[in-house]
Scaffold this active site. Structure first.
Site, PDB file in Angstrom:
ATOM      1  N   LYS A 260      15.460 -58.337 -49.364  1.00  0.00           N
ATOM      2  CA  LYS A 260      16.016 -59.456 -50.138  1.00  0.00           C
ATOM      3  C   LYS A 260      15.369 -60.731 -49.740  1.00  0.00           C
ATOM      4  O   LYS A 260      15.005 -61.643 -50.396  1.00  0.00           O
ATOM      5  CB  LYS A 260      17.355 -59.734 -50.064  1.00  0.00           C
ATOM      6  CG  LYS A 260      18.118 -60.877 -50.768  1.00  0.00           C
ATOM      7  CD  LYS A 260      18.208 -60.771 -52.241  1.00  0.00           C
ATOM      8  CE  LYS A 260      19.133 -59.920 -52.877  1.00  0.00           C
ATOM      9  NZ  LYS A 260      19.384 -59.610 -54.129  1.00  0.00           N
TER      10      LYS A 260
ATOM     11  N   HIS B 168      14.602 -49.979 -26.896  1.00  0.00           N
ATOM     12  CA  HIS B 168      14.593 -50.377 -28.233  1.00  0.00           C
ATOM     13  C   HIS B 168      13.989 -51.829 -28.399  1.00  0.00           C
ATOM     14  O   HIS B 168      14.663 -52.835 -28.254  1.00  0.00           O
ATOM     15  CB  HIS B 168      16.031 -50.570 -29.094  1.00  0.00           C
ATOM     16  CG  HIS B 168      16.451 -49.316 -29.401  1.00  0.00           C
ATOM     17  ND1 HIS B 168      16.223 -48.392 -30.724  1.00  0.00           N
ATOM     18  CD2 HIS B 168      17.019 -48.331 -28.560  1.00  0.00           C
ATOM     19  CE1 HIS B 168      16.589 -47.209 -30.452  1.00  0.00           C
ATOM     20  NE2 HIS B 168      17.426 -47.063 -29.318  1.00  0.00           N
TER      21      HIS B 168
ATOM     22  N   GLU C 131      12.904 -53.370 -30.790  1.00  0.00           N
ATOM     23  CA  GLU C 131      13.061 -54.006 -32.156  1.00  0.00           C
ATOM     24  C   GLU C 131      14.348 -54.751 -32.024  1.00  0.00           C
ATOM     25  O   GLU C 131      14.759 -55.564 -32.908  1.00  0.00           O
ATOM     26  CB  GLU C 131      12.936 -53.023 -33.392  1.00  0.00           C
ATOM     27  CG  GLU C 131      14.423 -51.931 -33.206  1.00  0.00           C
ATOM     28  CD  GLU C 131      14.199 -50.743 -32.343  1.00  0.00           C
ATOM     29  OE1 GLU C 131      14.858 -49.910 -32.597  1.00  0.00           O
ATOM     30  OE2 GLU C 131      13.407 -50.742 -31.625  1.00  0.00           O
TER      31      GLU C 131
ATOM     32  N   ASP D 182      16.158 -61.551 -57.611  1.00  0.00           N
ATOM     33  CA  ASP D 182      15.345 -60.201 -57.799  1.00  0.00           C
ATOM     34  C   ASP D 182      14.827 -60.187 -59.096  1.00  0.00           C
ATOM     35  O   ASP D 182      13.640 -60.078 -59.624  1.00  0.00           O
ATOM     36  CB  ASP D 182      16.311 -59.220 -57.666  1.00  0.00           C
ATOM     37  CG  ASP D 182      16.867 -58.865 -56.211  1.00  0.00           C
ATOM     38  OD1 ASP D 182      16.407 -59.672 -55.379  1.00  0.00           O
ATOM     39  OD2 ASP D 182      17.979 -58.274 -55.971  1.00  0.00           O
TER      40      ASP D 182
ATOM     41  N   GLY E 265      17.069 -41.926 -33.240  1.00  0.00           N
ATOM     42  CA  GLY E 265      17.871 -41.224 -34.119  1.00  0.00           C
ATOM     43  C   GLY E 265      19.081 -40.527 -33.006  1.00  0.00           C
ATOM     44  O   GLY E 265      18.911 -40.512 -31.754  1.00  0.00           O
TER      45      GLY E 265
ATOM     46  N   CYS F 296      12.775 -44.388 -28.460  1.00  0.00           N
ATOM     47  CA  CYS F 296      13.940 -43.660 -28.317  1.00  0.00           C
ATOM     48  C   CYS F 296      14.012 -42.040 -28.345  1.00  0.00           C
ATOM     49  O   CYS F 296      13.239 -41.494 -27.643  1.00  0.00           O
ATOM     50  CB  CYS F 296      15.334 -44.309 -29.068  1.00  0.00           C
ATOM     51  SG  CYS F 296      16.804 -43.973 -28.127  1.00  0.00           S
ATOM     52  N   TYR F 297      14.453 -41.766 -29.488  1.00  0.00           N
ATOM     53  CA  TYR F 297      14.311 -40.200 -30.220  1.00  0.00           C
ATOM     54  C   TYR F 297      12.714 -40.045 -30.282  1.00  0.00           C
ATOM     55  O   TYR F 297      12.327 -38.847 -29.597  1.00  0.00           O
ATOM     56  CB  TYR F 297      15.206 -39.945 -31.107  1.00  0.00           C
ATOM     57  CG  TYR F 297      14.999 -38.668 -31.654  1.00  0.00           C
ATOM     58  CD1 TYR F 297      16.000 -37.617 -31.143  1.00  0.00           C
ATOM     59  CD2 TYR F 297      14.128 -38.176 -32.716  1.00  0.00           C
ATOM     60  CE1 TYR F 297      15.673 -36.313 -31.452  1.00  0.00           C
ATOM     61  CE2 TYR F 297      14.080 -36.815 -33.192  1.00  0.00           C
ATOM     62  CZ  TYR F 297      15.087 -35.750 -32.340  1.00  0.00           C
ATOM     63  OH  TYR F 297      14.819 -34.541 -32.854  1.00  0.00           O
TER      64      TYR F 297
END
Length: 514
Positions: free
Chosen positions: A370, A173, A175, A231, A59, A86-87
């Site tokens: 999606k 990070h 990710e 969708d 964040g 991180c944060y």
């Protein structure tokens, strides 16, 4: 059987949804929750999911700021492993009584971390690893119950573990693809620490979704709002599997569709044997939008009018439930969670009127991104022309006309849109693009046509690359293709004198203009 799940606490970081996606890619379900989620709320979630771990996202805040987001301390005592990124890493250290302050030198981008003890979440890492950092504050000290697992030249505590409980923090990070072994770190947390089973698959999702629809609707009838996209098409097939002939599929032509859309929907979905109703409501919607210029107002007007049309049909066929193809990004951008910012109102989420005749709304794919919906669609056997069709907004071309919507403007943007689609698909670029379309701006400029002065509209062409629509990059389309697009649009659409190309990423923009 409940699905093993990891909750991602959203502290406002740009990579929060990337964390969620990386977890799901490992066939473990993830759910994003507010940073201050309470133990009671987690217990409620446990009625649906087998919550096996928590990840605290990054964040933009500093833990020392007066209004810095803080998690509820009770969630750290729920008996499930916790990983701070991180944060989140800094926050755990701060709450434990450690020392966090601005770093002597900030670390942004590629950094090399020295791994002091490759255990638990860091198991399998080499002594020196290439990672992605993005932080100004740094953890400098921790109580003796914590062990430092890694450091960098500028960050003395780049990773740690709590010795009494499975509580971990990493400053970098994992990710982000630039962290070379980020997948290994997340995999260690999911499978070795949290003991998750990789049991979240699309085939399993189909079975669960059908059961939930059947349980919710019971013996009542329902209608599906069918637009022709992947969708709503996926939601329609799931609902048909659940309730059979008690489902009526309703396609509403509000006048803002792509060229040939009603015929496409009819020919595609009649093959599934569902009760299909096609309604021409073009005059009704256009009249309701007269004088409306604000994008949010447009979406709400269209959302309400859709519901009124569906209510009319429901009364005739005796349906009590409305099925929608709402997906996760729709809900996120509509600001459906506490503290989440409303980016734009999706007509089928926050655009719904407060008063409706339906007993309930059923959204079988509301938790999917999606690309996940597309996997479900393939598992259901939907044709490729539906599965891989580019996304199209529910309000249609009404939100690709900047300002008031008129029939003349819709005709202009529809012609321009068709040209963009034809040229992109002719060149084979469509396979690498998420969306490509035209926008009719509210700007008129002077031009020259046939040696005479012309004063016409400016059309913007938009083409983006993305995986799940939460972020997107503008596509670097070759200039010769852009030139062809511009030439065709200005030649074939008399009302247009200028064409521009949108080179803005998401963020800071959204994919659609309105």
């Amino acid at each position: 059987m409940k699905t093993d799940t990891v909750l991602v606490l959203d502290f406002g970081g740009q990579y929060c949804h990337l964390i969620s996606r990386r977890v799901r890619e490992r066939n473990v379900y993830s759910e994003i929750v507010p940073y201050d989620v309470t133990p009671e709320e987690v217990r409620d979630l446990r009625k649906r999911f087998n919550v096996k771990g928590l990840i605290l996202s990054g964040g933009p805040s500093s833990v020392y700021e007066e209004n810095a987001p803080k998690c509820n301390l009770g969630i750290l005592s729920l008996g499930v492993p916790v990983l701070g990124i991180c944060y989140g890493h800094q926050l755990i250290a701060y709450l434990a009584g450690g020392k966090v302050k601005p770093g002597v030198q900030r670390e942004y981008g590629i950094t090399y971390v020295e791994v002091d003890n490759p255990v638990d979440v860091l198991e399998g890492l080499e002594h020196r690893e290439r990672v992605w950092m993005s932080h100004g504050d740094t953890v400098y000290s921790l109580p003796k119950e914590y062990e430092v697992l890694a450091h960098t030249d500028n960050c003395p505590i780049a990773a740690f573990k709590y010795l009494r409980k499975p509580l971990y923090g990493v400053q970098w990070h994992p990710e982000v693809v630039h962290t070379e072994k980020g997948g290994l770190i997340l995999g260690n947390f999911l499978f070795k620490v949290c003991k998750c089973a990789a049991n979240w698959t699309m085939s399993g999702f189909v079975e669960k979704a059908v059961r939930e629809i059947r349980r919710t609707v019971d013996e009542e009838g329902c209608i599906i709002a069918l637009s022709g996209g992947v969708d709503s098409g996926t939601a329609a097939i799931l609902a048909a599997k659940a309730v059979g002939k008690r489902l009526t599929a309703v396609f509403v032509d509000h006048g803002f569709m792509r060229e040939g859309e009603p015929g496409f929907v009819k020919s595609t979905f009649e093959a599934y044997g569902m009760n299909l109703v096609l309604l021409d409501e073009r005059k009704r919607f256009l009249e309701r939008l007269r004088g409306v210029t604000d994008p949010e107002a447009k979406r709400k007007v269209i959302g309400e009018e859709f519901i009124r049309v569906f209510e009319d049909v429901a009364r005739k066929v005796g349906a009590e439930y409305l099925v929608q193809g709402t997906i996760y990004p729709d809900r996120i951008e509509s600001g459906f969670k506490r503290h989440s910012e409303k980016i734009k109102t999706h007509h089928n989420v926050a655009g719904l009127p407060t008063s409706m005749e339906f007993k309930g709304i059923v959204e079988p794919v509301k938790d999917l991104y999606k690309d996940e919906v597309r996997k479900v669609a393939e598992a259901l056997g939907l044709p490729g022309k539906v599965v891989w069709r580019q996304p199209f907004p529910g309000p249609g071309l009404a939100v690709r006309v900047v300002g008031e919507v008129t029939q003349g403007k819709i005709d202009v943007v529809r012609k321009a849109e068709k040209i963009v689609e034809e040229e992109i698909e002719r060149t084979g670029l469509s396979e690498s693009l998420w969306q490509y379309f035209a926008v009719l701006t509210n700007v008129k400029t002077t031009g020259v046509k046939g040696d005479s002065r012309a004063y016409g509209y400016t059309v913007a062409v938009r083409a983006v690359e993305s995986r799940e629509a939460m972020t997107a990059s503008y596509a670097k389309i070759p200039h010769e293709i852009l030139e062809k697009l511009s030439t065709r649009i200005t030649n074939e659409v008399p009302e247009v004198t200028r064409v521009v190309y949108d080179i803005t990423h998401k963020p800071p923009s959204t994919i659609e203009w309105e």
